[in-house]
Write a protein that holds these residues in place. Structure first.
Motif, short mmCIF file in Angstrom:
data_model
loop_
_atom_site.label_atom_id
_atom_site.label_comp_id
_atom_site.label_asym_id
_atom_site.label_seq_id
_atom_site.Cartn_x
_atom_site.Cartn_y
_atom_site.Cartn_z
N SER A 229 0.89 -1.15 0.00
CA SER A 229 0.00 0.00 0.00
C SER A 229 0.94 1.21 0.00
N THR A 230 0.59 2.22 -0.77
CA THR A 230 1.50 3.35 -0.88
C THR A 230 0.79 4.64 -0.49
N TYR A 231 1.59 5.61 -0.08
CA TYR A 231 1.02 6.90 0.29
C TYR A 231 1.99 7.98 -0.19
N GLY A 232 1.49 8.83 -1.09
CA GLY A 232 2.36 9.83 -1.70
C GLY A 232 2.14 11.21 -1.10
N ILE A 233 3.21 11.78 -0.60
CA ILE A 233 3.10 13.10 0.04
C ILE A 233 3.88 14.15 -0.74
N ASN A 234 3.21 15.21 -1.06
CA ASN A 234 3.88 16.37 -1.63
C ASN A 234 4.17 17.33 -0.47
N TYR A 235 5.38 17.25 0.02
CA TYR A 235 5.76 18.04 1.21
C TYR A 235 6.14 19.44 0.73
N SER B 242 -1.48 13.43 -0.33
CA SER B 242 -1.48 14.52 0.65
C SER B 242 -0.59 15.67 0.17
N TYR B 243 -1.03 16.88 0.48
CA TYR B 243 -0.25 18.07 0.16
C TYR B 243 0.24 18.74 1.44
N ARG B 244 0.35 17.96 2.49
CA ARG B 244 0.78 18.58 3.75
C ARG B 244 2.23 18.99 3.67
N GLY B 245 2.45 20.28 3.69
CA GLY B 245 3.79 20.80 3.50
C GLY B 245 4.44 21.22 4.80
#
Ligand code: ARG
Length: 566
Positions: free
Chosen positions: A155-161, A256-259
């Motif tokens: 399972s993957t989770y991609g974050i744009n920090y 997620s776009y949590r920066g």
């Protein structure tokens, strides 16, 4: 399949010599130097000494032993100190092709990652600055890796920090307050904000006090001044649009776009935890964590109380571990941040968290133009969007030359252009620098994305509108090397994907696809595909359909569109 056969051979041989001679020899199962010699080659030199026998005697014995195994291998023979053999190509071709066609685009899927989560931190541009070429690399590598891990059952989770906090916002606020025109910005946020950013840097050369003002503005943000926070919020929202424009073209998505800003209120607890664990040391008014003799200390809190990149990253990784319980977290970030991630790992380890070892810096090299670092910053604003537009025009020229009557030319040109940029980026191991030569990467021949897309188009044009029976085929054709080579590659697809995942490098798949295309083109140059003999035609088409299937799926894993026509 072939890989399993090889593993089996190795295990059974080792067991045989253990059981019968009490020998612990390691067998290596390789491929012969020349394809005519077979598919598998096993050197037996290591047996000479312990068995005290001559080489011919040993090879003869090994040949006999292998014949006794229940494995699909044949024509077992000795050449010098090697025992060579062919795998039963007909049996293998039958199984591999049937599976590939039946599985369709699911072919190559595995479950090595079942029950595990891989979290990826990628793209992560510093907004309120132009989207840089380095972030483009991170975007494409991260996007591909995510698809690769999905395919392996993780399972993957991609974050744009997002880099949505920092002095660049101070600069934008000053620029906006000094020269900004609200109406204009709202009408064309991307260009207006870029213009403001460029103007700030130009003006600051003669008016260094602007830099002080920018620092002051950022300080107000850090002190939660409502007016400044509101401006920040607005600028954040508008500057995200540039990145989003690029994500749309590249078809990249994030969970997620949590920066960085998201962690503003989560750093105090990190500092407290470090303090309570006795790791914080005061150093000239600043707070640091010492990391031993081999690494400079991590600066956790500046003497003026200002927050720091690493402190934020510590807060972020602890938060992410809690929320996602990843088995690994991959940071797709350039080589120049190597030390930063070593420090991050080291601090987390010192805090007593075992998962520190699961922090992986998936590093990559620079983009070079004519051997020099390419840049999108300051005065020399090469906007990525413009680069992509220029690539589109180059692709369109080629299409006009080769296939002027093609429908939807513009749309296809964009997919070719994007494919060219992505493939040029992913084809070499990520740690290396990449020469950014648009003209070369967009050619339909050579080691390019468009070459692969074009290979797909050729296969498609052979198969188009034709029906064939993949059950009624002549398996004996697969004894020919140029037929079997494609089967061998198709069979290897799943292993290749797993290897790409293990090495965190999409280039493993990129190189594989080049080999696949080369093998197809060789077959195509040696044999006519669409012929009258029905059974041979069925065989050819079955092989091509499987090849096309793998090519399409392989391209998808890289983030490149497979095209029916171009
Ligand atoms: N915004 C950063 C930069 O451009 C990259 C962030 C990478 N991710 C991270 N968690 N530090 O340098």
């Amino acid at each position: 399949m072939i890989k399993e056969i090889k593993n089996n051979l190795k295990e059974q041989l080792e067991k045989y010599y253990k059981d019968n001679f009490n020998l612990a020899v390691e067998f290596v199962v390789e491929e012969p130097k020349k394809a005519e010699l077979g598919d598998i080659s096993i050197p037996v030199f290591a047996l000479i000494k312990p068995l005290g026998k001559k080489l011919p005697e040993i090879t003869a014995e090994v040949c006999e032993v292998i014949k006794g195994f229940d494995l699909p291998v044949e024509n077992i023979s000795a050449v010098g100190g090697f025992v060579n053999m062919f795998i039963s190509r007909e049996k293998i071709a039958k199984i591999v092709l049937a599976k590939c066609i039946e599985d369709g685009l699911d072919y190559g899927k595995s479950n090595v990652g079942e029950g595990k989560n891989i979290t990826l931190d990628y793209s992560s541009p510093n907004i309120a600055k132009s989207f840089s070429i380095g972030h483009l690399r991170s975007t494409m590598i991260g996007n591909s890796l995510k698809k690769i891990y999905d395919k392996c059952g993780y399972s993957t989770y991609g974050i744009n920090y997002l880099g949505d906090w920092g002095t660049q916002f101070g600069k934008m606020i000053v620029a906006y307050k000094t020269w900004g025109d609200k109406e204009k910005i709202l009408a064309d946020p991307i260009n207006e904000l870029t213009a403001l950013y460029v103007k700030f840097h130009k003006e600051a050369v003669d008016h260094p006090e602007l830099e002080d003002k920018a620092r002051e503005a950022f300080r107000k943000m850090e002190l939660r001044d409502p007016e400044y926070l509101e401006l920040w919020e607005k600028i954040r929202e508008l500057s995200l649009k540039e990145s989003e424009q690029i994500y749309k073209i590249l078809e990249v998505k994030f969970d997620s776009y949590r920066g960085e800003a998201f962690y503003n209120d989560k750093m105090d607890s990190v500092v407290e935890e470090l303090e309570s664990k006795g790791l914080l040391v005061e150093d000239n008014g600043a707070q640091i964590v010492k990391l031993g003799d081999d690494m400079p200390p991590a600066l956790i809190k500046r003497s003026d109380g200002g927050s720091l990149y690493i402190t934020r990253d510590i807060a972020a990784v602890l938060y992410r571990k809690k929320m996602l319980n990843f088995s690994k977290i991959l940071y797709v970030v350039g080589n120049e941040q190597k030390l930063h991630f070593e420090q991050l790992k080291s601090v987390v380890k010192k805090m007593g968290y075992d998962f520190a070892d699961d922090i992986i810096h998936v590093n990559f090299g620079l983009y070079l133009t004519n051997g020099k670092k390419a840049s999108t910053r300051e005065g020399n604003v090469v906007k990525l969007y413009d680069v992509i537009k220029y690539a589109n025009s180059l692709a369109l020229n080629q299409i006009n030359e080769k296939n002027p009557n093609l429908k939807n030319k513009e749309e296809i040109a964009e997919k070719v252009a994007v494919g060219a940029i992505i493939f040029n980026d992913l084809k070499n191991f990520r740690g290396l620098d990449v020469e950014f030569d648009l003209e070369k990467s967009i050619k339909f021949e050579g080691q390019t994305g468009p070459y692969l897309q074009y290979t797909g188009v050729r296969i498609n044009s052979i198969l188009k509108d034709k029906t064939f029976d993949n059950k009624n085929i002549d398996l004996s054709l697969f004894t020919k090397n140029h037929y079997f080579e494609l089967v061998r590659l198709i069979d290897d697809f799943e292993n290749v994907i797993i290897e790409a995942a293990e090495e965190y490098s999409p280039s493993v798949i990129a190189r594989y696809l080049l080999n696949l295309a080369t093998a197809f083109n060789k077959l195509y140059s040696l044999e006519k595909m669409n012929i009258d003999d029905e059974v041979i035609r069925n065989t050819n088409f079955t092989l091509l359909a499987a090849t096309k299937n793998v090519l399409e799926e392989g391209l998808r894993l890289l983030g490149i569109k497979y095209l029916e026509e171009m």
